[in-house]
Design a protein around this motif. Structure first.
Motif, PDB file in Angstrom:
ATOM      1  N   LEU A  98       7.098   5.704 -13.554  1.00  0.00           N
ATOM      2  CA  LEU A  98       7.711   4.602 -12.815  1.00  0.00           C
ATOM      3  C   LEU A  98       9.101   4.312 -13.367  1.00  0.00           C
ATOM      4  CD1 LEU A  98       7.571   2.371 -10.713  1.00  0.00           C
ATOM      5  CD2 LEU A  98       6.360   0.942 -12.377  1.00  0.00           C
ATOM      6  N   ALA A  99       9.239   4.298 -14.695  1.00  0.00           N
ATOM      7  CA  ALA A  99      10.545   4.028 -15.313  1.00  0.00           C
ATOM      8  C   ALA A  99      11.563   5.100 -14.962  1.00  0.00           C
ATOM      9  CB  ALA A  99      10.387   3.931 -16.832  1.00  0.00           C
ATOM     10  N   ASN A 100      11.114   6.336 -14.786  1.00  0.00           N
ATOM     11  CA  ASN A 100      12.034   7.430 -14.458  1.00  0.00           C
ATOM     12  C   ASN A 100      12.540   7.391 -13.017  1.00  0.00           C
ATOM     13  OD1 ASN A 100      11.966   8.594 -17.000  1.00  0.00           O
ATOM     14  ND2 ASN A 100      10.282   9.974 -16.499  1.00  0.00           N
ATOM     15  N   THR A 101      11.872   6.622 -12.171  1.00  0.00           N
ATOM     16  CA  THR A 101      12.229   6.635 -10.752  1.00  0.00           C
ATOM     17  C   THR A 101      12.879   5.346 -10.271  1.00  0.00           C
ATOM     18  OG1 THR A 101       9.974   5.936 -10.167  1.00  0.00           O
ATOM     19  CG2 THR A 101      10.420   8.294 -10.179  1.00  0.00           C
TER      20      THR A 101
ATOM     21  N   ASN B  95      -0.899   6.873 -10.345  1.00  0.00           N
ATOM     22  CA  ASN B  95      -0.029   7.942  -9.855  1.00  0.00           C
ATOM     23  C   ASN B  95      -0.803   8.805  -8.877  1.00  0.00           C
ATOM     24  OD1 ASN B  95       2.114   7.166 -11.361  1.00  0.00           O
ATOM     25  ND2 ASN B  95       2.061   8.857 -12.816  1.00  0.00           N
ATOM     26  N   TYR B  96      -0.114   9.324  -7.863  1.00  0.00           N
ATOM     27  CA  TYR B  96      -0.764  10.261  -6.955  1.00  0.00           C
ATOM     28  C   TYR B  96       0.127  11.490  -6.780  1.00  0.00           C
ATOM     29  CZ  TYR B  96       2.467   8.624  -3.324  1.00  0.00           C
ATOM     30  OH  TYR B  96       3.593   8.306  -2.614  1.00  0.00           O
ATOM     31  N   LYS B  97      -0.515  12.586  -6.402  1.00  0.00           N
ATOM     32  CA  LYS B  97       0.201  13.834  -6.140  1.00  0.00           C
ATOM     33  C   LYS B  97      -0.299  14.448  -4.848  1.00  0.00           C
ATOM     34  CE  LYS B  97       1.296  14.902 -10.950  1.00  0.00           C
ATOM     35  NZ  LYS B  97       1.190  15.891 -12.064  1.00  0.00           N
ATOM     36  N   ILE B  98       0.554  15.253  -4.242  1.00  0.00           N
ATOM     37  CA  ILE B  98       0.194  15.920  -2.991  1.00  0.00           C
ATOM     38  C   ILE B  98      -0.304  17.323  -3.309  1.00  0.00           C
ATOM     39  CG2 ILE B  98       1.047  16.773  -0.777  1.00  0.00           C
ATOM     40  CD1 ILE B  98       3.090  14.498  -0.825  1.00  0.00           C
ATOM     41  N   ARG B  99      -1.503  17.609  -2.862  1.00  0.00           N
ATOM     42  CA  ARG B  99      -2.077  18.940  -3.015  1.00  0.00           C
ATOM     43  C   ARG B  99      -2.450  19.467  -1.643  1.00  0.00           C
ATOM     44  NH1 ARG B  99      -6.202  17.911  -8.150  1.00  0.00           N
ATOM     45  NH2 ARG B  99      -4.574  17.484  -9.713  1.00  0.00           N
ATOM     46  N   GLY B 100      -1.619  20.381  -1.173  1.00  0.00           N
ATOM     47  CA  GLY B 100      -1.838  20.891   0.176  1.00  0.00           C
ATOM     48  C   GLY B 100      -1.676  19.799   1.201  1.00  0.00           C
TER      49      GLY B 100
ATOM     50  N   GLN C  16       0.829  -1.190   0.000  1.00  0.00           N
ATOM     51  CA  GLN C  16       0.000   0.000   0.000  1.00  0.00           C
ATOM     52  C   GLN C  16       0.874   1.254   0.000  1.00  0.00           C
ATOM     53  OE1 GLN C  16      -2.816   0.158   3.209  1.00  0.00           O
ATOM     54  NE2 GLN C  16      -3.750   2.072   2.528  1.00  0.00           N
ATOM     55  N   GLY C  17       0.689   2.098  -1.022  1.00  0.00           N
ATOM     56  CA  GLY C  17       1.396   3.379  -1.065  1.00  0.00           C
ATOM     57  C   GLY C  17       2.821   3.312  -1.555  1.00  0.00           C
ATOM     58  N   GLN C  18       3.303   2.140  -1.987  1.00  0.00           N
ATOM     59  CA  GLN C  18       4.660   2.028  -2.502  1.00  0.00           C
ATOM     60  C   GLN C  18       4.762   0.834  -3.445  1.00  0.00           C
ATOM     61  OE1 GLN C  18       7.664   0.635   0.401  1.00  0.00           O
ATOM     62  NE2 GLN C  18       6.002   0.432   1.864  1.00  0.00           N
ATOM     63  N   ILE C  19       5.867   0.795  -4.172  1.00  0.00           N
ATOM     64  CA  ILE C  19       6.074  -0.265  -5.155  1.00  0.00           C
ATOM     65  C   ILE C  19       6.799  -1.443  -4.513  1.00  0.00           C
ATOM     66  CG2 ILE C  19       7.337  -0.868  -7.259  1.00  0.00           C
ATOM     67  CD1 ILE C  19       4.858   0.765  -7.782  1.00  0.00           C
ATOM     68  N   ASN C  20       6.270  -2.642  -4.707  1.00  0.00           N
ATOM     69  CA  ASN C  20       6.957  -3.869  -4.309  1.00  0.00           C
ATOM     70  C   ASN C  20       7.630  -4.438  -5.555  1.00  0.00           C
ATOM     71  OD1 ASN C  20       7.839  -6.382  -3.547  1.00  0.00           O
ATOM     72  ND2 ASN C  20       5.842  -7.154  -2.885  1.00  0.00           N
ATOM     73  N   PRO C  21       8.977  -4.394  -5.646  1.00  0.00           N
ATOM     74  CA  PRO C  21       9.653  -4.866  -6.862  1.00  0.00           C
ATOM     75  C   PRO C  21       9.390  -6.348  -7.151  1.00  0.00           C
ATOM     76  CG  PRO C  21      11.237  -4.494  -5.088  1.00  0.00           C
ATOM     77  CD  PRO C  21       9.931  -3.913  -4.638  1.00  0.00           C
ATOM     78  N   TYR C  22       9.202  -7.155  -6.095  1.00  0.00           N
ATOM     79  CA  TYR C  22       8.898  -8.569  -6.291  1.00  0.00           C
ATOM     80  C   TYR C  22       7.563  -8.713  -7.037  1.00  0.00           C
ATOM     81  CZ  TYR C  22      12.370  -9.438  -2.570  1.00  0.00           C
ATOM     82  OH  TYR C  22      13.509  -9.484  -1.810  1.00  0.00           O
ATOM     83  N   PHE C  23       6.588  -7.940  -6.632  1.00  0.00           N
ATOM     84  CA  PHE C  23       5.246  -7.981  -7.224  1.00  0.00           C
ATOM     85  C   PHE C  23       5.274  -7.549  -8.682  1.00  0.00           C
ATOM     86  CE2 PHE C  23       1.325  -5.354  -8.005  1.00  0.00           C
ATOM     87  CZ  PHE C  23       0.438  -6.411  -8.149  1.00  0.00           C
TER      88      PHE C  23
END
Length: 432
Positions: free
Chosen positions: A353-356, A327-332, A273-280
């Motif tokens: 995702l590829a850029n990060t 994708n999500y972004k922070i707004r306030g 939840q909220g992050q990438i699991n590389p195994y998945f």
């Protein structure tokens, strides 16, 4: 108490080896070591090496991992694998029999990836890995023990080198220059071989003693070793997870072990939840590619790609939808969904995702030249600004190794700026 004997474990390993060869995996000779959880903490803190040079950061990592483990805030890895020939893997003694069987199969997946992926072939020599780390450890300890040098001076250089350890040639080290080529190079001009290798440039051109240069080159050489692992995290873990799943299904496990296998496997490859699991991500992609393109294709991909190209070429809309990527972004004070895997959004998700992945989150800083004794370096701006506090502190390390003033060219608020660091470590920002 474990629920298995060593002879029983050896028998399972032999069965897995047979299936591994039949499946077409091509591995180095494999060696396993059974260790305690305390040993696993040490190996993890010292990045898996049987011998590594001393530095406070490794001790800090050990204490942090030990504290988190003691309070059940994190677990320990089921295994740890070293890219070496023979390949060395550590298995934790407290693992259940099934967990040992699963991790043995997982290790063979990593082993095959280490031996056959081109990034590992280009950047490392697996047969020399263990001796390289032992040599580095011995040299660092000799400098610490030298009365004319001592631990404080060694720590100062290692701190700076660690801060810059991934400011190196990202595509591999390349062929070293000959003496005649070195003689032709102009001191104030950056040669082609060092234009994307700031740490290498500082080790050659900085105002440093022989032992200081040696320390920097030790860190630099080890960074080249770790570079392929950083650049293929999703692929490497996905490949190992895919093959432990295939091999254990082929083992025809007894019902009790098979049920635990399904539980353990699902824990490894579940989405976070909220992050990438590389195994998945890696497992789902290789499973999809094998189903739709066949085994020859996934072996080809394993050999040629890195995470960035793997995602750009093979992460499609169907996979994005199946894995519920967004994708999500922070707004306030709120976090909002910015993109979902619809007709257009999946491409944005794939590209971001590829850029990060890999070194995508590490800013690229390259030497530009020397002007009146001032080292000029430049941030390769890709639309993402430097984090200023981190940039200023890191720039002090560059000035320390250079032995003088340093100007860093970058962009802030779409304007050209220079971040300047003096010999006294005073940092300021100027318009370019």
């Amino acid at each position: 108490m474990t629920d298995y004997t060593m002879s029983e474990l050896e028998g399972w390993n032999e069965r897995i080896e047979t299936l591994m060869h039949e499946a077409g995996l091509n591995c180095y000779e494999q060696q396993f070591e059974i260790c305690s959880y305390e040993d696993m903490l040490c190996y993890e803190a010292y990045v898996g090496m049987p011998s590594h040079y001393p530095h406070w950061s490794f001790g800090k990592a050990y204490e942090r991992k030990k504290t988190f483990y003691s309070y059940n805030l994190t677990g320990l890895p089921y295994e740890m694998v070293i890219n070496s020939d023979p390949c060395i893997a550590y298995l934790m003694r407290d693992n259940t029999l099934l967990l040992q069987i699963l991790t043995i199969a997982h290790v063979y997946g990593h082993n095959d990836f280490f031996k056959n992926n081109r990034l590992f072939k280009e950047n490392t020599r697996a047969e020399l890995t263990v001796e390289m780390f032992k040599s580095h450890a011995s040299r660092v300890r000799d400098y610490i023990a030298d009365p004319s040098i001592g631990p404080k001076k060694v720590e100062r250089i290692l701190d700076a080198a660690h801060a810059l350890r991934f400011q190196i040639r990202r595509q591999g080290e390349g062929k070293p220059p000959s003496r005649s080529e070195l003689a032709k190079e102009t001191p104030d001009v950056v040669p082609d071989r060092l234009k994307i290798d700031l740490l290498g440039f500082l080790s050659e051109r900085g105002k440093l003693t022989y032992w200081e240069k040696d320390l920097i080159n030790i860190v630099r050489e080890e960074s080249f070793y770790f570079l392929p692992q950083m650049e293929t995290k999703i692929m490497n873990e996905g490949w190992a997870s895919y093959w432990h799943y295939r091999l254990l299904n082929d083992l025809e496990l007894p019902q009790g072990l098979h049920f635990e296998f399904l539980q353990r496997h699902n824990l490894v490859v579940r989405p976070y939840q909220g992050q990438i699991n590389p195994y998945f991500i890696g497992f789902k992609m290789f499973e999809y590619l094998d189903k739709n393109h066949g085994q020859d294709k996934i072996f080809e991909i394993r050999a040629q790609e890195r995470d960035q190209s793997f995602l750009r070429r093979y992460l499609n809309r169907e996979l994005c939808e199946e894995m519920c990527l967004f994708n999500y972004k922070i707004r306030g004070a709120e976090i909002v969904v910015a993109e979902v895997a619809d007709e257009d959004g999946w491409k944005v998700i794939r590209d971001e995702l590829a850029n990060t992945v890999g070194l995508g989150m590490v800013p690229e800083i390259n030497p530009q030249g020397v002007e009146n004794g001032v080292l000029v370096i430049e941030h390769v701006y890709d639309g993402r600004e430097l984090e200023m506090n981190y940039a200023k502190e890191t720039l002090k390390y560059v000035a320390d190794l250079w032995g003088g003033k340093v100007d860093l060219k970058t962009k802030l608020n779409n304007k050209d700026k220079i971040i300047r660091c003096t010999e006294d470590k005073i940092v300021s920002v100027w318009d370019d």
